[in-house]
Design a protein around this motif. Sequence first.
Motif: not given
Length: 777
Positions: A162-169, A174-187
């Motif tokens: 909840a801390l990450v998913e409810n963050s206001p930001v 991203f990995g070393t290949d510059l691909r996004i591996t995780y993002s929260n719903k606020r993004l």
Amino acid sequence: MNGPLDAAPASASDGPPPSAPGGGDTSRSCLEVTLRHISDAVIVSDGQGLVTLMNPLAEALTGWSGFEASGQRLAHVFPVVSDLTGEPLCLAPTRPDEAAPDWTPVQLIDRQGRRHAVSVRCADIPGTAGQAQPGVVLIVRGEAADRAPQRSTSSPQARYRALVENSPVGIFHFGTDLRITYSNKRLAEILGASPEAIQGFDLHTLDDMSILSILQGALGGQRGAYDGPFALPLSPEVHLLSIHVAPERDAAGQIYGGVGIVEDRAAFQSTDEQRRDAKERYVLSQRSANEGLWDWDPNTQLLYLSPRLLALLGLHSDTLKTTGAEWLKLIHPDDRKRYRADVIAHLRGQTEHFESEYRVADKHGNFHWVLARGLAHRGPDGRAVRIVGSISDITARKRAEEQLKAERDFSRGLIDSLPAPFFLFDQHGRLVLWNRFVSELTGLDDAQLQNAEAGSLVIAEQEAVLAHRIESALGTGEASVEVMLRRDRAEPVPFLVVGRRVLLDGKPHIVGVGTDLTERKFAEKAIKRLNLELERRVAERTSQLSAALNELESFSYSVSHDLRAPLRAIEGYSAILGSDYGDNLDDEAKELLRRVRAAVHRMGQLIDDLLTLSRVSRKALERRPVDLTTLALVICEELRQQDPARPVRVDIAPGLCVEGDPSLMRTVLENLLGNAWKFTGRVAMPEIRFEATRHAGVDAFVIRDNGAGFDMRYRDNLFRPFQRLHSDREFPGTGIGLATVARIVRRHGGEVWAEGEVGKGASLYFSIGQTPLQGSG
């Protein structure tokens, strides 16, 4: 409805163990001890359906004590109704030779009339050959008990998730290949894209090198920040974002990717605080409903395992020696030491009951996590003569806990890797969680930060403000505040902290993320200095302009008075010369005299036009609605009276209106319509049209004619003073009229331009800094 209960009966062998050599009392005593430590409610009845035994869980569930229930009919002590229809059910046990079905949900009505959602199993107690039916055993499991493990394992996961998913930001990894591996719903909310589209997105595709450079810098071990416009191929919109990134390292300190936070800068300027309260819970594996019984004699080392327990492990009684030593061989080598320590501690009386979690192998060699509970039955000397208890398979729970730990570690690592301060305050404004950035920024250790008051983190002047904003966030769901964060033995740093309310463990908390405003504050100071310098320059230029205007007024006065006097003298003397001495002049002298008088007239006209141009620049604008249609009709009528012999076709659109200075708008139309009238003088069928139009995306007015036209190569000269594209012999004029038009139009915030072709007429456009007001006429 009366009928058999479609329940999932327990195996008869899950009931009381066979009688020990000590006689019936000893068997019953062992059975009672066993039942007290089973995690389910158990009720035993005799062949006549009268209750003979209940364990404490059954007493708590039904509201009957064992003493009160003894001798009562089972249907009276344990009335149940259908979970679907609500009609009464009759308990029908399963015979010992039948397979054990699953648990069946029913509604139990306790002694106080309250209903409980439970699951039941019911089975006959097997007897010896020729013996009457000994009775029935009923096993009951409440739904709350099933859900307790789930709550205990899911609560920490929900906390960190909840801390990450409810963050206001927005937060992304991203990995070393510059691909996004995780993002929260606020993004996803900030970028206007779906989480699925963001997951796996290749950041190499970004066109902005200033953003790519900080991402690549993070992979090189450097923190970076970007503040400005951002366009993502996933969304056509351009966002005003603040992006901070930092490297992410493993336990060995090696960089394996990066983490970033994204803030919507436009959201900070909004006066409507958006209320969003997002929450996500992970559903972990349900606690296994299967349990088996065991009975171990420490003196003989004999171990009794119920058939249900053997079935859980895929074993059979003929393949397993029931001794403690053989059982120990099935336990995972890494767990044996702890298991032995737990058993010995209970045998010595150091623990009230025996409880141990360990791994045990099934017949295929696969290990299962089990939870063993038991209680020692002790003799008069206090020595344990028997330990009885139950074993349940907790493999699913252990797997859920391992997954929980991995995700919790990931969430914690993600929070610690954020390149910005992260705070979690409780409802009383005390700091309960923070990231490494806060520790490094403030210079305080964990002991100083734990439960620190929010006000202690900022300078004294802002303590009340921060407390008020936290209270506001608890009430409205979100708030932001600019504060100066204190630092140990260092100057405070300005930060914008955005907080959002989240629920953790059923209590409101505030998650806050800060943005460093140091560079912005420096920029604001620089802007203030520039504004002061600009104001000084404006004041200086204004003074210069005032002086220039004063000089222009003096010049206008000179032109109006000093230059006109010589012209009037030349005009008067040439008139006397022509009238008194005209008969004595030859034709050449008369022509020269005519040219002198024409030049004087032209000079006078030029002075008048210059004065008009000067007045146009100095006259204060008096904006009000102007009917251009009526004004144009009046001007055209005046032109006809001056030249009544010309058959000019004039077409003026109805309802042309504009907000402007009436006298100056008349000057504009007089010059434009006068030019159109003049330059159609050599056309057989002259036509003039005045209307509203839209040209190159701009609403404007246009006056068209089919006269002499002009060469478009010289169109820039049309609106400059004294610039003419035709000679006086072709068309008379001073070259001031269109310059006057341009100055008036630009004072109204508009523009003027022209199109034409030699011999095919011209179109002169002008706008007045607004959409033309057109009526239907």
